[in-house]
Design a protein around this motif. Structure first.
Motif, PDB file in Angstrom:
ATOM      1  N   PRO A 264       0.798  -1.245   0.125  1.00  0.00           N
ATOM      2  CA  PRO A 264       0.011   0.036  -0.113  1.00  0.00           C
ATOM      3  C   PRO A 264       0.899   1.384   0.070  1.00  0.00           C
ATOM      4  CG  PRO A 264       0.294  -0.928   2.037  1.00  0.00           C
ATOM      5  CD  PRO A 264       0.944  -1.852   1.369  1.00  0.00           C
ATOM      6  N   ASP A 265       2.224   1.201   0.118  1.00  0.00           N
ATOM      7  CA  ASP A 265       2.872   2.221   0.271  1.00  0.00           C
ATOM      8  C   ASP A 265       3.176   3.056  -1.103  1.00  0.00           C
ATOM      9  OD1 ASP A 265       3.212   2.004   2.865  1.00  0.00           O
ATOM     10  OD2 ASP A 265       5.101   0.601   2.726  1.00  0.00           O
ATOM     11  N   ASP A 266       3.281   2.372  -2.073  1.00  0.00           N
ATOM     12  CA  ASP A 266       3.580   2.986  -3.422  1.00  0.00           C
ATOM     13  C   ASP A 266       3.140   2.017  -4.613  1.00  0.00           C
ATOM     14  OD1 ASP A 266       4.182   4.916  -5.389  1.00  0.00           O
ATOM     15  OD2 ASP A 266       6.191   4.332  -5.166  1.00  0.00           O
ATOM     16  N   GLN A 267       2.857   2.580  -5.870  1.00  0.00           N
ATOM     17  CA  GLN A 267       2.796   1.733  -6.766  1.00  0.00           C
ATOM     18  C   GLN A 267       3.357   2.339  -8.103  1.00  0.00           C
ATOM     19  OE1 GLN A 267      -1.722   1.549  -7.125  1.00  0.00           O
ATOM     20  NE2 GLN A 267      -1.783   3.222  -8.438  1.00  0.00           N
ATOM     21  N   GLY A 268       3.802   1.330  -9.139  1.00  0.00           N
ATOM     22  CA  GLY A 268       4.245   1.753 -10.139  1.00  0.00           C
ATOM     23  C   GLY A 268       4.146   0.923 -11.234  1.00  0.00           C
ATOM     24  N   PHE A 269       4.337   1.507 -12.507  1.00  0.00           N
ATOM     25  CA  PHE A 269       3.887   0.818 -13.754  1.00  0.00           C
ATOM     26  C   PHE A 269       5.119   1.087 -14.805  1.00  0.00           C
ATOM     27  CE2 PHE A 269       0.204   2.717 -11.898  1.00  0.00           C
ATOM     28  CZ  PHE A 269      -0.541   1.538 -11.651  1.00  0.00           C
ATOM     29  N   PHE A 270       5.170   0.145 -15.797  1.00  0.00           N
ATOM     30  CA  PHE A 270       6.181   0.141 -16.956  1.00  0.00           C
ATOM     31  C   PHE A 270       5.194  -0.426 -18.132  1.00  0.00           C
ATOM     32  CE2 PHE A 270       8.871  -1.380 -20.141  1.00  0.00           C
ATOM     33  CZ  PHE A 270       9.498  -0.037 -20.597  1.00  0.00           C
ATOM     34  N   VAL A 271       5.053   0.300 -19.383  1.00  0.00           N
ATOM     35  CA  VAL A 271       4.216  -0.223 -20.453  1.00  0.00           C
ATOM     36  C   VAL A 271       5.057   0.038 -21.671  1.00  0.00           C
ATOM     37  CG1 VAL A 271       2.098  -0.372 -21.762  1.00  0.00           C
ATOM     38  CG2 VAL A 271       2.269  -0.105 -19.411  1.00  0.00           C
ATOM     39  N   ASP A 272       5.608  -0.886 -22.480  1.00  0.00           N
ATOM     40  CA  ASP A 272       5.840  -0.473 -23.967  1.00  0.00           C
ATOM     41  C   ASP A 272       5.126  -1.276 -24.821  1.00  0.00           C
ATOM     42  OD1 ASP A 272       7.107  -2.960 -23.883  1.00  0.00           O
ATOM     43  OD2 ASP A 272       9.365  -2.125 -24.148  1.00  0.00           O
ATOM     44  N   GLU A 273       5.548  -1.241 -26.340  1.00  0.00           N
ATOM     45  CA  GLU A 273       4.978  -2.162 -27.235  1.00  0.00           C
ATOM     46  C   GLU A 273       5.211  -3.968 -26.895  1.00  0.00           C
ATOM     47  OE1 GLU A 273       9.297  -2.004 -28.223  1.00  0.00           O
ATOM     48  OE2 GLU A 273       7.931  -0.812 -27.375  1.00  0.00           O
ATOM     49  N   LYS A 274       5.855  -4.197 -26.000  1.00  0.00           N
ATOM     50  CA  LYS A 274       6.228  -5.628 -25.803  1.00  0.00           C
ATOM     51  C   LYS A 274       5.520  -6.200 -24.505  1.00  0.00           C
ATOM     52  CE  LYS A 274      10.069  -6.352 -28.969  1.00  0.00           C
ATOM     53  NZ  LYS A 274      11.324  -6.628 -28.952  1.00  0.00           N
ATOM     54  N   VAL A 275       5.567  -5.433 -23.436  1.00  0.00           N
ATOM     55  CA  VAL A 275       5.316  -5.890 -22.135  1.00  0.00           C
ATOM     56  C   VAL A 275       4.758  -4.803 -21.304  1.00  0.00           C
ATOM     57  CG1 VAL A 275       7.354  -4.867 -21.127  1.00  0.00           C
ATOM     58  CG2 VAL A 275       6.420  -6.890 -20.130  1.00  0.00           C
ATOM     59  N   SER A 276       4.212  -5.103 -20.408  1.00  0.00           N
ATOM     60  CA  SER A 276       3.344  -4.214 -19.124  1.00  0.00           C
ATOM     61  C   SER A 276       3.769  -4.883 -17.956  1.00  0.00           C
ATOM     62  CB  SER A 276       2.001  -4.334 -19.390  1.00  0.00           C
ATOM     63  OG  SER A 276       1.405  -3.804 -20.692  1.00  0.00           O
ATOM     64  N   LEU A 277       4.200  -3.896 -17.005  1.00  0.00           N
ATOM     65  CA  LEU A 277       4.723  -4.381 -15.696  1.00  0.00           C
ATOM     66  C   LEU A 277       4.260  -3.530 -14.693  1.00  0.00           C
ATOM     67  CD1 LEU A 277       8.739  -4.615 -16.364  1.00  0.00           C
ATOM     68  CD2 LEU A 277       7.079  -6.570 -16.432  1.00  0.00           C
ATOM     69  N   GLY A 278       3.924  -3.963 -13.418  1.00  0.00           N
ATOM     70  CA  GLY A 278       3.261  -3.387 -12.313  1.00  0.00           C
ATOM     71  C   GLY A 278       3.920  -3.925 -11.019  1.00  0.00           C
ATOM     72  N   HIS A 279       3.918  -2.885 -10.097  1.00  0.00           N
ATOM     73  CA  HIS A 279       4.662  -3.252  -8.739  1.00  0.00           C
ATOM     74  C   HIS A 279       3.666  -2.416  -7.718  1.00  0.00           C
ATOM     75  CE1 HIS A 279       7.627  -2.725  -5.403  1.00  0.00           C
ATOM     76  NE2 HIS A 279       7.993  -3.762  -5.913  1.00  0.00           N
ATOM     77  N   ASN A 280       3.394  -3.179  -6.612  1.00  0.00           N
ATOM     78  CA  ASN A 280       3.026  -2.647  -5.476  1.00  0.00           C
ATOM     79  C   ASN A 280       4.144  -2.826  -4.268  1.00  0.00           C
ATOM     80  OD1 ASN A 280       0.693  -4.281  -6.684  1.00  0.00           O
ATOM     81  ND2 ASN A 280      -0.333  -2.500  -5.626  1.00  0.00           N
ATOM     82  N   ARG A 281       4.487  -1.344  -3.783  1.00  0.00           N
ATOM     83  CA  ARG A 281       5.212  -1.330  -2.617  1.00  0.00           C
ATOM     84  C   ARG A 281       5.255  -1.399  -1.088  1.00  0.00           C
ATOM     85  NH1 ARG A 281      10.090   3.496  -2.014  1.00  0.00           N
ATOM     86  NH2 ARG A 281      11.444   2.146  -0.736  1.00  0.00           N
ATOM     87  N   LEU A 282       5.656  -2.457  -0.600  1.00  0.00           N
ATOM     88  CA  LEU A 282       5.634  -2.218   0.994  1.00  0.00           C
ATOM     89  C   LEU A 282       7.112  -1.906   1.272  1.00  0.00           C
ATOM     90  CD1 LEU A 282       3.862  -3.018   3.481  1.00  0.00           C
ATOM     91  CD2 LEU A 282       4.940  -5.088   3.388  1.00  0.00           C
ATOM     92  N   ALA A 283       7.336  -0.608   1.808  1.00  0.00           N
ATOM     93  CA  ALA A 283       8.474  -0.150   2.065  1.00  0.00           C
ATOM     94  C   ALA A 283       9.280  -0.722   3.036  1.00  0.00           C
ATOM     95  CB  ALA A 283       8.606   1.163   1.943  1.00  0.00           C
ATOM     96  N   ILE A 284      10.263  -1.563   3.072  1.00  0.00           N
ATOM     97  CA  ILE A 284      11.035  -2.002   4.206  1.00  0.00           C
ATOM     98  C   ILE A 284      12.454  -1.555   4.432  1.00  0.00           C
ATOM     99  CG2 ILE A 284      11.522  -4.014   5.439  1.00  0.00           C
ATOM    100  CD1 ILE A 284       8.715  -3.700   5.214  1.00  0.00           C
ATOM    101  N   ILE A 285      13.123  -1.525   3.250  1.00  0.00           N
ATOM    102  CA  ILE A 285      14.380  -0.924   3.146  1.00  0.00           C
ATOM    103  C   ILE A 285      14.541  -0.036   2.168  1.00  0.00           C
ATOM    104  CG2 ILE A 285      16.804  -1.670   2.386  1.00  0.00           C
ATOM    105  CD1 ILE A 285      16.275  -4.535   3.230  1.00  0.00           C
ATOM    106  N   ASP A 286      15.282   1.080   2.532  1.00  0.00           N
ATOM    107  CA  ASP A 286      15.103   2.338   1.800  1.00  0.00           C
ATOM    108  C   ASP A 286      13.839   2.963   1.708  1.00  0.00           C
ATOM    109  OD1 ASP A 286      15.602   4.655   0.370  1.00  0.00           O
ATOM    110  OD2 ASP A 286      16.887   3.579  -1.178  1.00  0.00           O
ATOM    111  N   LEU A 287      13.183   3.628   2.638  1.00  0.00           N
ATOM    112  CA  LEU A 287      11.906   4.219   2.350  1.00  0.00           C
ATOM    113  C   LEU A 287      11.588   5.369   1.525  1.00  0.00           C
ATOM    114  CD1 LEU A 287      11.183   3.763   6.331  1.00  0.00           C
ATOM    115  CD2 LEU A 287      10.922   2.260   4.618  1.00  0.00           C
ATOM    116  N   SER A 288      12.798   5.959   0.917  1.00  0.00           N
ATOM    117  CA  SER A 288      12.592   6.891   0.297  1.00  0.00           C
ATOM    118  C   SER A 288      12.300   6.533  -1.100  1.00  0.00           C
ATOM    119  CB  SER A 288      14.010   7.663   0.108  1.00  0.00           C
ATOM    120  OG  SER A 288      14.954   6.771  -0.919  1.00  0.00           O
ATOM    121  N   PRO A 289      11.781   7.397  -1.907  1.00  0.00           N
ATOM    122  CA  PRO A 289      11.509   7.143  -3.426  1.00  0.00           C
ATOM    123  C   PRO A 289      12.686   6.761  -4.223  1.00  0.00           C
ATOM    124  CG  PRO A 289      10.878   9.544  -2.720  1.00  0.00           C
ATOM    125  CD  PRO A 289      11.731   8.856  -1.500  1.00  0.00           C
TER     126      PRO A 289
END
Length: 617
Positions: free
Chosen positions: A27-52
């Motif tokens: 629940p701490d953060d979410q991120g995406f990457f999309v190009d013509e070949k792949v779509s990637l997603g991430h949900n972050r539970l910050a434990i090590i290095d809480l910074s952006p």
């Protein structure tokens, strides 16, 4: 600890939906990457290095590699020093960036250098590949859908299901579920949906649109065992290895708590944590009719830890059961999911990371059944006498189930065959029609592992089958539902390599066959004997005592559902019809609670996802 998801096509809306479905994992953060070949997603539970700086997907400095990662790497700091000496630049303090630069430096060999738990995906533009990897022990889950050219992956099956319609049940694999109570990887209850095996790598090539598989070299080349015969030396070295592992598992930028059941494993974690200079808040769950909490309080007092008691109340079981059905995404027959869910739901209110003693039984011989395996041998097939006894014990009436079948099972257990003995002591119920499939699977599973894994034969199936597919699944799915990271210091690369190399099978037990002999000898340095030598209890769950009227009605509905809707799942219709009788059903609950719970869990999960499933017989 986080959630990852993705697929081999371009679809921003779909990947955002997958990430939203796994928000509880990060629940701490979410991120995406999309190009013509792949779509990637991430949900972050910050434990090590809480910074952006720890945000994911994380991209390499040259833009050629994207990484999403779920887990923790405990040796990331030493690997980072090595990479810095090679000229790699770091922009964060995260372990994620160490994996990313390690991949640039060493390719997939970086995975063999990692010490920790992980499920990750690497998108390599230069190689035109999407790579999935899971840790050696299967601590972190990674599931995927593969049908022709389509690849979808996620941390949880429920996330995959949200992207798919008309899924078929994997009916052939139901023998494993109703026999063992869980789904041995790579199988799941759905066709074309798989678990990545522990230590496995999936490499999807975008050019030929095919997936290939590799296995991490964890055991190394075959070598002679170097069992330490000097017990004093063995105990000193083992305590040193375990203490170092416990200390490594405290690496975090948030407080780390401890589960203290009162048993050997958690008690040892407590004393070693104090020895290493840590003072974690400890949690204990009190279950009706068990004495664990009394021991946990005494151990906390001896070690100077603050103990927070939690209570499993029958009055809350209806609400709790609905919580369990919400978090589960596959049929699962371990009734300990109930107390585990209660425990983690309350721990998560005060901690973000907690240490668990899971793995101690599998590594050091904590189960009574393992002592029964001493002297058993490996055979390529069952003996004819065993097969005859199994068929004779096929009676389904009350007299057979209560008298005849148990007697014949005890006779069958006299066989020297390890596979037969393992099934007799772990199967959910005596179901002879499932036995050939289960026996064949276990023999094939045994041969799939290298000789190094066979050294401690009595512990083999518990280490490599039960631990990842039952215990690790249960811990992850229940803890992450509440955004809680569970770490398991016994399930550690350095601990397991030490045990496999230096500890003989006989040393797991005393001369009187007392389980976890070595761990208890270490504990005696820190705790009085009455807290060390006692009957094992654990989080086993007395289903009949906690079964509410609502749950009993759901159980009867589950029997009807299995007879009429689910089709052929490998169970005899005559048995299911007998279970419709209340007296027979209560006998079965008393004798085979996990099998009865398996029926209920299967019903609840298939009902939950029925709009995505094709349940036609």
């Amino acid at each position: 600890m986080c959630g990852i998801s993705g697929f081999n096509r371009q679809n921003e809306n779909a990947i955002k939906k997958m990430v939203a479905g796994q928000r509880h994992r990060g629940p701490d953060d979410q991120g995406f990457f999309v190009d013509e070949k792949v779509s990637l997603g991430h949900n972050r539970l910050a434990i090590i290095d809480l910074s952006p700086g720890g945000r994911q997907p994380m991209i390499s400095s040259d833009g050629s590699v994207q990484l999403i990662f779920n887990g923790e790497i405990y040796n990331y700091q030493s690997l980072k020093k090595e990479l810095l000496s090679l000229g790699y630049v770091f922009n964060s303090q995260s372990d994620t960036e160490v994996i990313l630069n390690g991949y640039l430096a060493w390719g997939l060999k970086v995975l063999e250098k990692l010490r920790g738990m992980w499920a990750l995906a690497i998108y390599d533009r230069k190689k035109n590949q999407l790579i999935l990897s899971r840790d050696f022990f299967g601590v972190k889950p990674l599931v995927y859908y593969l049908d022709g050219e389509q690849l979808i992956f996620a941390s949880e099956i429920k996330t995959l299901i949200g992207q798919l319609k008309g899924l078929e049940l994997n009916r052939e694999a139901y023998a494993f579920y109703f026999g063992l109570g869980y789904w041995p990887a790579p199988a799941t209850y759905l066709k074309n949906v798989y678990q990545l095996l522990p230590g496995q790598i999936l490499i999807y090539d975008f050019k030929n649109r095919q997936a290939n598989f590799q296995t991490l070299d964890f055991f190394g080349p075959p070598a002679r065992a170097e069992y330490l015969s000097d017990e004093k030396v063995l105990l000193e070295k083992l305590e040193e290895v375990l203490t170092e592992s416990v200390a490594a598992h405290f690496v975090a930028d948030v407080p780390v708590a401890l589960l203290l059941s009162g048993g050997t494993d958690s008690a040892l974690l407590a004393v070693l944590a104090k020895k290493a200079g840590f003072n974690p808040l400890a949690f204990n769950l009190e279950i009706f009719g068990k004495t664990d909490s009394t021991y946990a309080r005494a151990i906390a007092q001896k070690t100077g830890l603050t103990l927070k008691p939690l209570i499993l109340e029958k009055a809350k079981m209806d609400r709790l059961s609905e919580e369990v059905w919400e978090l589960l995404d596959e049929p699962f027959a371990d009734t300990a999911i109930f107390p585990t869910t209660v425990l983690f739901s309350q721990v998560a209110q005060e901690a973000k990371v907690v240490l668990s003693g899971e793995g101690g039984d599998e590594l050091f011989g904590g189960y009574l059944r393992q002592r029964q395996y001493l002297g058993k041998i490996w055979r390529g097939k069952s003996g004819s006498m065993v097969e005859v006894l199994n068929q004779l014990a096929a009676g389904e009436n009350l007299f057979s189930q209560s008298i005849i079948n148990p007697f014949l099972k005890r006779c069958s257990a006299l066989s020297p065959d390890l596979v037969n003995q393992y099934l007799e002591t772990t199967a959910l119920a005596h179901l002879p029609n499932l036995r050939p499939a289960l026996s064949g699977f276990l023999r094939k599973f045994y041969k799939s592992y290298p000789a190094e894994a066979h050294k401690n034969l009595p512990l083999f199936f518990d280490r490599y089958l039960y631990l990842p597919n039952d215990l690790m699944y249960k811990g992850d799915i229940s803890a992450m539902h509440f955004s809680l990271e569970v770490r398991v210091p016994f399930v550690d690369k350095m601990v397991w390599q030490f045990a496999n190399r230096f500890i003989s099978p006989e040393h797991c037990f005393s001369k009187k066959y007392q389980g976890k002999y070595l761990l208890k000898q270490i504990l005696l340095k820190y705790l009085p004997a009455d807290l060390v030598f006692r009957k094992k209890e654990g989080l086993s769950f007395p289903l009949l005592q906690y079964l509410t009227d609502k749950m009993f009605a759901q159980l009867k509905a589950a029997i009807d559902f299995t007879l009429t809707e689910a089709g052929d799942l490998g169970l005899k219709p005559t048995l299911l019809r007998r279970l419709k009788n209340d007296g027979y059903l209560k006998l079965f609950i008393k004798k085979y609670p996990r099998f009865v719970f398996a029926l209920l869990a299967n019903y609840k999960i298939l009902e939950k996802y029925k709009n995505h499933l094709n349940l036609t017989k």
